[in-house]
Motif scaffolding. Sequence first.
Motif, PDB file in Angstrom:
ATOM      1  N   PRO A 113      32.258  80.275  31.836  1.00  0.00           N
ATOM      2  CA  PRO A 113      31.713  78.999  31.367  1.00  0.00           C
ATOM      3  C   PRO A 113      32.069  77.824  32.261  1.00  0.00           C
ATOM      4  O   PRO A 113      31.488  76.744  32.104  1.00  0.00           O
ATOM      5  CB  PRO A 113      32.322  78.852  29.965  1.00  0.00           C
ATOM      6  N   ASP A 114      33.010  78.014  33.197  1.00  0.00           N
ATOM      7  CA  ASP A 114      33.298  76.940  34.157  1.00  0.00           C
ATOM      8  C   ASP A 114      32.064  76.596  34.974  1.00  0.00           C
ATOM      9  O   ASP A 114      31.935  75.478  35.479  1.00  0.00           O
ATOM     10  CB  ASP A 114      34.422  77.353  35.107  1.00  0.00           C
ATOM     11  N   PHE A 115      31.164  77.574  35.125  1.00  0.00           N
ATOM     12  CA  PHE A 115      29.962  77.363  35.923  1.00  0.00           C
ATOM     13  C   PHE A 115      28.735  77.080  35.058  1.00  0.00           C
ATOM     14  O   PHE A 115      27.616  77.012  35.552  1.00  0.00           O
ATOM     15  CB  PHE A 115      29.714  78.565  36.845  1.00  0.00           C
ATOM     16  N   LYS A 116      28.950  76.958  33.763  1.00  0.00           N
ATOM     17  CA  LYS A 116      27.935  76.551  32.793  1.00  0.00           C
ATOM     18  C   LYS A 116      26.578  77.165  33.073  1.00  0.00           C
ATOM     19  O   LYS A 116      26.314  78.307  32.730  1.00  0.00           O
ATOM     20  CB  LYS A 116      27.853  75.020  32.751  1.00  0.00           C
ATOM     21  N   TYR A 117      25.713  76.415  33.751  1.00  0.00           N
ATOM     22  CA  TYR A 117      24.315  76.817  33.881  1.00  0.00           C
ATOM     23  C   TYR A 117      24.056  77.696  35.107  1.00  0.00           C
ATOM     24  O   TYR A 117      23.008  77.611  35.723  1.00  0.00           O
ATOM     25  CB  TYR A 117      23.431  75.577  33.896  1.00  0.00           C
ATOM     26  N   ILE A 118      25.019  78.521  35.457  1.00  0.00           N
ATOM     27  CA  ILE A 118      24.816  79.613  36.410  1.00  0.00           C
ATOM     28  C   ILE A 118      25.089  80.887  35.622  1.00  0.00           C
ATOM     29  O   ILE A 118      26.233  81.223  35.328  1.00  0.00           O
ATOM     30  CB  ILE A 118      25.707  79.490  37.642  1.00  0.00           C
ATOM     31  N   LEU A 119      24.014  81.574  35.264  1.00  0.00           N
ATOM     32  CA  LEU A 119      24.099  82.660  34.302  1.00  0.00           C
ATOM     33  C   LEU A 119      23.940  84.011  34.986  1.00  0.00           C
ATOM     34  O   LEU A 119      22.896  84.289  35.588  1.00  0.00           O
ATOM     35  CB  LEU A 119      23.007  82.496  33.238  1.00  0.00           C
ATOM     36  N   PRO A 120      24.957  84.877  34.906  1.00  0.00           N
ATOM     37  CA  PRO A 120      24.835  86.225  35.461  1.00  0.00           C
ATOM     38  C   PRO A 120      24.142  87.145  34.464  1.00  0.00           C
ATOM     39  O   PRO A 120      24.600  87.315  33.332  1.00  0.00           O
ATOM     40  CB  PRO A 120      26.293  86.654  35.685  1.00  0.00           C
ATOM     41  N   LEU A 121      23.032  87.709  34.876  1.00  0.00           N
ATOM     42  CA  LEU A 121      22.199  88.492  33.975  1.00  0.00           C
ATOM     43  C   LEU A 121      21.850  89.839  34.581  1.00  0.00           C
ATOM     44  O   LEU A 121      21.716  89.968  35.808  1.00  0.00           O
ATOM     45  CB  LEU A 121      20.895  87.752  33.673  1.00  0.00           C
ATOM     46  N   ASN A 122      21.695  90.817  33.736  1.00  0.00           N
ATOM     47  CA  ASN A 122      21.042  92.063  34.109  1.00  0.00           C
ATOM     48  C   ASN A 122      19.673  92.062  33.436  1.00  0.00           C
ATOM     49  O   ASN A 122      19.576  91.966  32.213  1.00  0.00           O
ATOM     50  CB  ASN A 122      21.876  93.260  33.648  1.00  0.00           C
ATOM     51  N   ILE A 123      18.619  92.100  34.249  1.00  0.00           N
ATOM     52  CA  ILE A 123      17.251  92.156  33.727  1.00  0.00           C
ATOM     53  C   ILE A 123      16.688  93.503  34.154  1.00  0.00           C
ATOM     54  O   ILE A 123      16.641  93.808  35.359  1.00  0.00           O
ATOM     55  CB  ILE A 123      16.409  90.979  34.231  1.00  0.00           C
ATOM     56  N   TYR A 124      16.241  94.293  33.202  1.00  0.00           N
ATOM     57  CA  TYR A 124      15.995  95.698  33.517  1.00  0.00           C
ATOM     58  C   TYR A 124      14.942  96.314  32.604  1.00  0.00           C
ATOM     59  O   TYR A 124      14.646  95.810  31.515  1.00  0.00           O
ATOM     60  CB  TYR A 124      17.302  96.488  33.382  1.00  0.00           C
ATOM     61  N   ASN A 125      14.387  97.415  33.081  1.00  0.00           N
ATOM     62  CA  ASN A 125      13.597  98.329  32.263  1.00  0.00           C
ATOM     63  C   ASN A 125      13.897  99.743  32.731  1.00  0.00           C
ATOM     64  O   ASN A 125      14.893  99.969  33.443  1.00  0.00           O
ATOM     65  CB  ASN A 125      12.099  97.992  32.312  1.00  0.00           C
ATOM     66  N   ASP A 126      13.077 100.697  32.391  1.00  0.00           N
ATOM     67  CA  ASP A 126      13.350 102.087  32.766  1.00  0.00           C
ATOM     68  C   ASP A 126      13.183 102.336  34.260  1.00  0.00           C
ATOM     69  O   ASP A 126      13.676 103.338  34.788  1.00  0.00           O
ATOM     70  CB  ASP A 126      12.430 103.034  31.995  1.00  0.00           C
ATOM     71  N   LYS A 127      12.481 101.422  34.970  1.00  0.00           N
ATOM     72  CA  LYS A 127      12.172 101.648  36.379  1.00  0.00           C
ATOM     73  C   LYS A 127      13.067 100.875  37.337  1.00  0.00           C
ATOM     74  O   LYS A 127      13.267 101.298  38.472  1.00  0.00           O
ATOM     75  CB  LYS A 127      10.707 101.287  36.657  1.00  0.00           C
ATOM     76  N   ILE A 128      13.585  99.716  36.914  1.00  0.00           N
ATOM     77  CA  ILE A 128      14.343  98.878  37.837  1.00  0.00           C
ATOM     78  C   ILE A 128      15.414  98.106  37.083  1.00  0.00           C
ATOM     79  O   ILE A 128      15.250  97.780  35.898  1.00  0.00           O
ATOM     80  CB  ILE A 128      13.418  97.906  38.602  1.00  0.00           C
ATOM     81  N   SER A 129      16.509  97.830  37.784  1.00  0.00           N
ATOM     82  CA  SER A 129      17.582  97.009  37.242  1.00  0.00           C
ATOM     83  C   SER A 129      17.892  95.913  38.253  1.00  0.00           C
ATOM     84  O   SER A 129      18.205  96.189  39.410  1.00  0.00           O
ATOM     85  CB  SER A 129      18.832  97.861  36.986  1.00  0.00           C
ATOM     86  N   LEU A 130      17.772  94.663  37.819  1.00  0.00           N
ATOM     87  CA  LEU A 130      18.002  93.509  38.685  1.00  0.00           C
ATOM     88  C   LEU A 130      19.260  92.782  38.244  1.00  0.00           C
ATOM     89  O   LEU A 130      19.494  92.588  37.043  1.00  0.00           O
ATOM     90  CB  LEU A 130      16.828  92.533  38.609  1.00  0.00           C
ATOM     91  N   THR A 131      20.085  92.384  39.209  1.00  0.00           N
ATOM     92  CA  THR A 131      21.202  91.490  38.935  1.00  0.00           C
ATOM     93  C   THR A 131      20.753  90.088  39.312  1.00  0.00           C
ATOM     94  O   THR A 131      20.430  89.818  40.464  1.00  0.00           O
ATOM     95  CB  THR A 131      22.447  91.878  39.741  1.00  0.00           C
TER      96      THR A 131
END
Length: 236
Positions: free
Chosen positions: A78-96
């Motif tokens: 939360p020190d970086f507030k609006y810099i959000l680390p996310l995994n966005i994915y489906n069965d074919k691809i996984s994005l960081t």
Amino acid sequence: MKIITWNCNMAFRKKADVILPHHPDILIVPECEHPDKIIFSNTYATPTNTYWYGQNKNKGFAIFSFGDLKIKLLNHNPDFKYILPLNIYNDKISLTVLAIWAQKPDNHDCYTEQIWNAIHFYHILLHHENIILAGDFNSNSIWDKPKRIYNHTNLVELLKTKNILSSYHHFHNQIQGKEKHSTLFMHRKIERPYHIDYCFVSKNLINKIKQVEVGAYEPWTKYSDHTPLIVDFDLN
């Protein structure tokens, strides 16, 4: 796959129908109100997953995904507030994905300090393939202060050491600070153009880019001081 970042300048509920016709798979929207305030029309495909972060329900940070793409928040500092680390994915691809809406520090005006520190904090995440850093960086090399280690040019160079490159600059063969397309028109004035929104991607994705488009002054400035950055990939 199409990734769009657009700072909507608030009231996204009134503006969704101008960005959704571009058929994003991932839509990154700084200055977006809480999803509870948004009612999507049935005219276009609507988000199937949403992650929103903020303290002000009228002006937060939203990431939308469409189709079968899911969104998972990773270990967020939360020190970086609006810099959000996310995994966005489906069965074919996984994005960081690091979704970015850079904020000005309390003690100076260099927005890149927060991004610089976040990149160091999340450095392990950035060693993988399928890395995307996208959003409103609020920065450009034209504002560099040479003695400031975390200026924009040094930030770009740091990402390059991790094999992460700007999709816009690579695709259009542009130099940082000399962009021919602008993503911000300060106070919506055509005579005050800047390029401050970016989509950086890992090298394994850079050659899969089909198109990179930046919205023009008209018609976008009717809705926001920013125009969208649209990056289309062939991930088949």
